[in-house]
Design a protein around this motif. Structure first.
Motif, PDB file in Angstrom:
ATOM      1  N   GLY A 131      45.183  37.441  36.795  1.00  0.00           N
ATOM      2  CA  GLY A 131      45.392  37.034  35.366  1.00  0.00           C
ATOM      3  C   GLY A 131      44.967  35.919  35.546  1.00  0.00           C
ATOM      4  O   GLY A 131      45.048  35.448  33.834  1.00  0.00           O
ATOM      5  N   SER A 132      44.866  34.834  35.972  1.00  0.00           N
ATOM      6  CA  SER A 132      44.392  33.478  35.094  1.00  0.00           C
ATOM      7  C   SER A 132      42.928  33.309  35.395  1.00  0.00           C
ATOM      8  O   SER A 132      42.038  34.152  35.646  1.00  0.00           O
ATOM      9  CB  SER A 132      44.962  32.783  36.396  1.00  0.00           C
ATOM     10  OG  SER A 132      44.529  32.652  38.054  1.00  0.00           O
ATOM     11  N   SER A 133      42.514  32.314  35.676  1.00  0.00           N
ATOM     12  CA  SER A 133      41.434  31.593  34.493  1.00  0.00           C
ATOM     13  C   SER A 133      40.109  31.112  36.578  1.00  0.00           C
ATOM     14  O   SER A 133      38.949  30.411  36.426  1.00  0.00           O
ATOM     15  CB  SER A 133      40.492  30.511  34.498  1.00  0.00           C
ATOM     16  OG  SER A 133      41.128  29.090  34.222  1.00  0.00           O
ATOM     17  N   ALA A 134      41.180  31.151  37.348  1.00  0.00           N
ATOM     18  CA  ALA A 134      40.709  31.330  38.522  1.00  0.00           C
ATOM     19  C   ALA A 134      39.960  32.340  39.151  1.00  0.00           C
ATOM     20  O   ALA A 134      39.936  33.416  39.107  1.00  0.00           O
ATOM     21  CB  ALA A 134      41.221  30.711  39.895  1.00  0.00           C
ATOM     22  N   TYR A 135      39.027  32.163  40.211  1.00  0.00           N
ATOM     23  CA  TYR A 135      37.869  33.099  40.879  1.00  0.00           C
ATOM     24  C   TYR A 135      38.350  32.698  42.554  1.00  0.00           C
ATOM     25  O   TYR A 135      38.487  31.835  42.736  1.00  0.00           O
ATOM     26  CB  TYR A 135      36.853  32.916  40.787  1.00  0.00           C
ATOM     27  CG  TYR A 135      35.808  33.450  39.326  1.00  0.00           C
ATOM     28  CD1 TYR A 135      35.338  34.539  38.919  1.00  0.00           C
ATOM     29  CD2 TYR A 135      36.349  33.649  38.077  1.00  0.00           C
ATOM     30  CE1 TYR A 135      34.879  34.722  38.161  1.00  0.00           C
ATOM     31  CE2 TYR A 135      36.494  33.689  36.884  1.00  0.00           C
ATOM     32  CZ  TYR A 135      35.161  35.069  36.551  1.00  0.00           C
ATOM     33  OH  TYR A 135      34.726  35.644  36.069  1.00  0.00           O
ATOM     34  N   GLU A 136      37.991  33.991  43.604  1.00  0.00           N
ATOM     35  CA  GLU A 136      38.623  33.995  44.531  1.00  0.00           C
ATOM     36  C   GLU A 136      37.748  34.848  45.330  1.00  0.00           C
ATOM     37  O   GLU A 136      37.106  36.034  44.131  1.00  0.00           O
ATOM     38  CB  GLU A 136      39.969  34.687  44.445  1.00  0.00           C
ATOM     39  CG  GLU A 136      40.163  35.311  44.434  1.00  0.00           C
ATOM     40  CD  GLU A 136      41.828  35.939  44.370  1.00  0.00           C
ATOM     41  OE1 GLU A 136      42.076  36.387  44.447  1.00  0.00           O
ATOM     42  OE2 GLU A 136      41.994  34.761  44.107  1.00  0.00           O
ATOM     43  N   CYS A 137      37.420  35.154  46.824  1.00  0.00           N
ATOM     44  CA  CYS A 137      37.226  35.966  47.156  1.00  0.00           C
ATOM     45  C   CYS A 137      37.846  35.860  48.607  1.00  0.00           C
ATOM     46  O   CYS A 137      38.566  34.710  49.147  1.00  0.00           O
ATOM     47  CB  CYS A 137      35.497  36.146  48.022  1.00  0.00           C
ATOM     48  SG  CYS A 137      35.416  34.516  49.157  1.00  0.00           S
TER      49      CYS A 137
END
Length: 280
Positions: A131-137
């Motif tokens: 739920g943070s502003s971070a993006y990831e794979c």
């Protein structure tokens, strides 16, 4: 016989004393007028010179005022025109940042796609599940498990922001398979080889030999750091972190200069053409 007149019938002649005093009064008055005229003439200069002899002073001492201070006002230097080289006000080119400081040469989505092409099934670049502003794979492969507890697995995650800028890469291996010489199995080693090959940092490639032999690695250089170490709580688990963090000083200033978020947007073409050539 004739009668002699008495003294009462005789006229009394005027007194000469009063007649003699009148001229003297006229003379004294004339002298007074002349003296007054002389004393009061020329701004009473004669009267002011005479009064000290009689015990009077008609010249009160004037309070001397201090001489006015002269304030020297510095003459401003004339304005001089200077020429500013265009390179000093040119927009920073992020692609040149790698000449001064380590940078990720590809975005997060591109990195995830490169790993997929290498046979590592990464997820798509998406918002973090936390739920943070971070993006990831991420990628996870479980080779052996005991109920819900993996006994042999590999996990890889790449994190960044919405625009695709990578912040760090992390991996964890549990119960890695090794050969008879204690070297890491190629299925595990492929993750680290692909991750370290993409940034094109040759000096950090030396860490691959230590990772292959499951030895601790701690290395830093030009703002990048690599970490590979055995967990304290489990001798059969290993953590890997690859990140870029500018050190205080020149590295921080270089990172700030090449950060496009700190630059003002370029002016419209019409506005730019109206500027002097040096500011275009």
């Amino acid at each position: 016989m004739a009668t002699q007149p008495s003294g009462l019938d005789m006229k009394t002649p005027p007194r000469r004393r009063k007649r003699r005093a009148a001229p003297w009064l006229m003379l004294a008055l004339s002298i007074s007028l002349v003296a007054g005229t002389v004393l009061l003439s020329n701004d009473m200069r004669h009267l002011r010179a005479l009064t000290p002899l009689l015990g009077y002073d008609l010249n009160p001492q004037k309070v001397q005022q201090p001489p006015p201070q002269v304030v020297e006002v510095a003459t401003p230097a004339p304005l001089q025109s200077i020429k500013i080289p265009p390179r000093l006000i040119d927009v920073a080119q992020p692609e040149l940042a790698g000449n001064f400081l380590r940078t990720w040469r590809m975005s997060g989505p591109d990195m995830c796609e490169t790993l997929r092409k290498a046979g590592i099934e990464m997820t798509t670049w998406r918002a973090s599940a936390m739920g943070s502003s971070a993006y990831e794979c991420s990628f996870q492969e479980v080779y052996k498990e005991d109920g819900e507890r993996p006994l042999s697995s590999v996990f890889l995650i790449i994190r960044g922001d919405r625009k695709g800028a990578i912040s760090n890469m992390r991996a964890k291996i549990v119960g890695p398979v090794t050969d008879s010489a204690g070297r890491l199995d190629p299925s595990f080693m492929r993750v680290f080889e692909t991750v370290l090959a993409q940034p094109h940092w040759p000096d950090l490639h030396d860490a691959l030999s230590a990772i292959r032999e499951l030895k601790d690695v701690r290395a830093e250089g030009f703002g990048a750091s690599i970490f590979f170490s055995r967990e304290f709580s489990s001798e059969n688990s290993f953590n890997f972190i690859l990140t870029i963090k500018a050190a205080p000083g020149p590295q921080t200033r270089t990172r700030a200069y090449f950060s496009t978020g700190r630059w003002m947007p370029a002016p419209d073409k019409e506005v730019s053409e109206a500027l002097p050539p040096i500011f275009r």
